[in-house]
Structure formats: C-alpha cells, structure tokens
Design a protein around this motif. Structure first.
Motif, short mmCIF file in Angstrom:
data_model
loop_
_atom_site.label_atom_id
_atom_site.label_comp_id
_atom_site.label_asym_id
_atom_site.label_seq_id
_atom_site.Cartn_x
_atom_site.Cartn_y
_atom_site.Cartn_z
N LEU A 67 -6.31 7.22 6.49
CA LEU A 67 -7.20 8.14 5.78
C LEU A 67 -7.82 9.11 6.78
CD1 LEU A 67 -8.75 8.98 3.21
CD2 LEU A 67 -10.48 7.28 3.82
N CYS A 76 -3.85 -0.71 -3.69
CA CYS A 76 -3.29 -1.95 -3.13
C CYS A 76 -2.73 -2.78 -4.29
CB CYS A 76 -4.37 -2.74 -2.41
SG CYS A 76 -3.85 -4.40 -1.87
N ASN A 79 -7.97 -2.08 -5.71
CA ASN A 79 -8.12 -0.73 -5.17
C ASN A 79 -9.50 -0.49 -4.57
OD1 ASN A 79 -5.51 -0.26 -6.06
ND2 ASN A 79 -6.18 0.69 -7.98
N TRP A 83 -10.08 -6.35 2.37
CA TRP A 83 -9.87 -5.02 2.91
C TRP A 83 -10.45 -5.01 4.32
CZ3 TRP A 83 -7.21 -0.73 1.56
CH2 TRP A 83 -6.72 -0.64 0.25
N TYR A 130 -6.77 1.86 6.78
CA TYR A 130 -7.33 0.80 5.95
C TYR A 130 -6.21 -0.14 5.52
CZ TYR A 130 -11.64 3.44 5.78
OH TYR A 130 -12.80 4.09 6.14
N LEU A 188 -7.94 4.26 -2.44
CA LEU A 188 -6.80 3.67 -1.74
C LEU A 188 -6.24 2.54 -2.61
CD1 LEU A 188 -8.55 5.11 0.43
CD2 LEU A 188 -7.79 3.37 2.04
N GLN A 219 0.45 4.35 -0.45
CA GLN A 219 0.01 5.60 0.18
C GLN A 219 0.01 5.41 1.69
OE1 GLN A 219 -3.48 4.60 -1.82
NE2 GLN A 219 -3.64 6.50 -2.99
N GLN A 224 0.89 -1.17 0.00
CA GLN A 224 0.00 0.00 0.00
C GLN A 224 0.92 1.21 0.00
OE1 GLN A 224 -2.54 -1.98 3.38
NE2 GLN A 224 -3.73 -0.30 2.50
N THR A 260 -3.02 2.32 5.02
CA THR A 260 -3.14 3.72 4.59
C THR A 260 -3.99 4.45 5.62
OG1 THR A 260 -2.98 3.20 2.23
CG2 THR A 260 -4.00 5.32 2.84
#
Lengths: 114, 118
Positions: free
Chosen positions: B114, B23, B76, B36, B90, B21, B8, B6, B112
């Motif tokens: 968020l 992946c 994603n 997820w 996440y 997001l 980000q 990931q 990530t």
C-alpha cells in the motif's frame, strides 16, 4: 516488555560461505519460529521449536540449513554452504504455547548472497 | 490445506482516501484464527489484529476497521482517511490450531503493498 531480538540486521556473503543468525524470543514464550521471506513474497516457515524440541522442520532445506534452540530460549539458524537463492530476510518469531496466540516478530536479518 | 489469498498486489491512493485490502482464506477446520500484520519499510512485522472464527463482529480501532465474513471466507481490512505513514506491506495470515502435536501454523498471504501519496 522487550520484543524479539535478532542479530545481525544485515549480512553480505559470497556463495558457498557459511552464515549464522541469532534470535532471542520474548521472555516466557515457549514457541519459536524461523521464517524466510523472499523479496515480494509472504514469510514462509522454515522451522518451529516448542521449548527445546523441533515441532516442524518440513520446509527446512536440511542439506544446507540447520537450527538449534539451546535451553529453550535463544536460537541460531545456520546456512552452510549458502546459495544465491538464499538471499532473503530471515525472520524470527515467538509466541506463547496457547491456541490462538499472537506471533511476535523480530526485525529480521537481511541476507545477501553474492 | 490452509491457504490465504491477497489478490491485490499493489494499491496506490492519495492521502485521506479510504482504502480496503482484501483477504480470502481457505481452511477445512471450524476453529481458526485470522491475523493482519503490517510490514513498514524497516522490515519488522507488526501485529494489528487477531480474530477467532467464532467471533464475526466487525472491529474498529481508530482509522482501522476489519470486516470478517465466514460466509465468503473473507477478512478485509479498511483504512479510513489514509495517511502517508500507512504506507507499508500488509499481510493477512491464518492460524489453524488443529495440527499434529498441537503445533499451530501461521500461513501468510502474499501481501499487499500500500502506497499513500501526499
């Protein structure tokens, strides 16, 4: 349906002390996992049980960590003696013994070692 | 070996914006599962979705949608019209059942974070 239960939720100890965590999986879930999650990282598997037996403990620091699953239900994870780097959240998860099963996680135990 | 990336580390958007997001995963097996999970500040990992490697249909659940593309090894996750309650970490994860003794492993990405700002 009750989820995965863990206790305690928080624990603060000094280095070289010992600590134990408890986990009760979802009823009927044969597989139980302990994960370690260090701040800012993804969970890392420590040990995996299938019923009573250990399936994978390759990532468990066996000189200080131990785990058992009595009667194929509850499990305890122990650290003795604790080090500063053991500060993390310890997550317990359970799943059915089927390919592609979903892992369900407990709320975790946040351990701080001073 | 299995790996989930990931890229980000953190994303911050204003409420009502759409956010995706990313992946990316690596596995040598043809049969695998992608997941997820959401980790709110309370710390518990909450299951959001599971997708098997043979089902490339995109999925939509309310404001959430997932785009699975085997050709690019990506899975994603998009949140449409984001809300403050979507703020969380996440995680994308990969399960490969083709292990010794039939023991499944769940490998996580780094996550990530968020943040949805009002």
């Amino acid at each position: 349906e009750a989820g995965v239960a863990q206790s305690p939720r928080y624990k603060i100890i000094e280095k070289r002390q010992s600590v134990a965590f408890w986990c009760n999986p979802i009823s009927g879930h044969a597989t139980l996992y302990w994960y370690q999650q260090i701040l800012g990282q993804g969970p890392k598997l420590l040990i995996q049980f299938q019923n009573n037996g250990v399936v994978d403990d390759s990532q468990l620091p066996k000189d200080r960590f131990s785990a058992e699953r009595l009667k194929g239900v509850d499990s305890t994870l122990k650290i003795q003696p604790a080090k500063l780097e053991d500060s993390a959240v310890y997550l317990c998860a359970s799943s059915l013994d089927e390919v592609g099963s979903v892992w369900f996680f407990g709320p975790g135990t946040r351990l701080t070692v001073l | 070996a299995q790996k989930v990336t990931q890229a980000q580390t953190e994303i911050s958007v204003v409420e009502k914006e759409d956010v995706t997001l990313d992946c990316v995963y690596e596995t040598r097996d043809t049969t695998y599962y992608l997941f997820w999970y959401k980790q709110p500040p309370s710390g518990e990992l909450v299951f959001l979705i599971r997708r098997n490697s043979f089902d490339e249909q995109n999925e939509i659940s309310g404001r959430y949608s997932w785009n699975f593309q085997k050709s690019t090894s990506s899975f994603n996750f998009t949140i449409t019209a984001s809300q403050v309650v979507d703020s969380a970490v996440y995680f994308c994860a990969l399960s490969d059942p083709a292990q010794d003794q039939g023991a499944q492993k769940l490998v996580f990405g780094q996550g990530t974070r968020l943040t949805i700002n009002p």
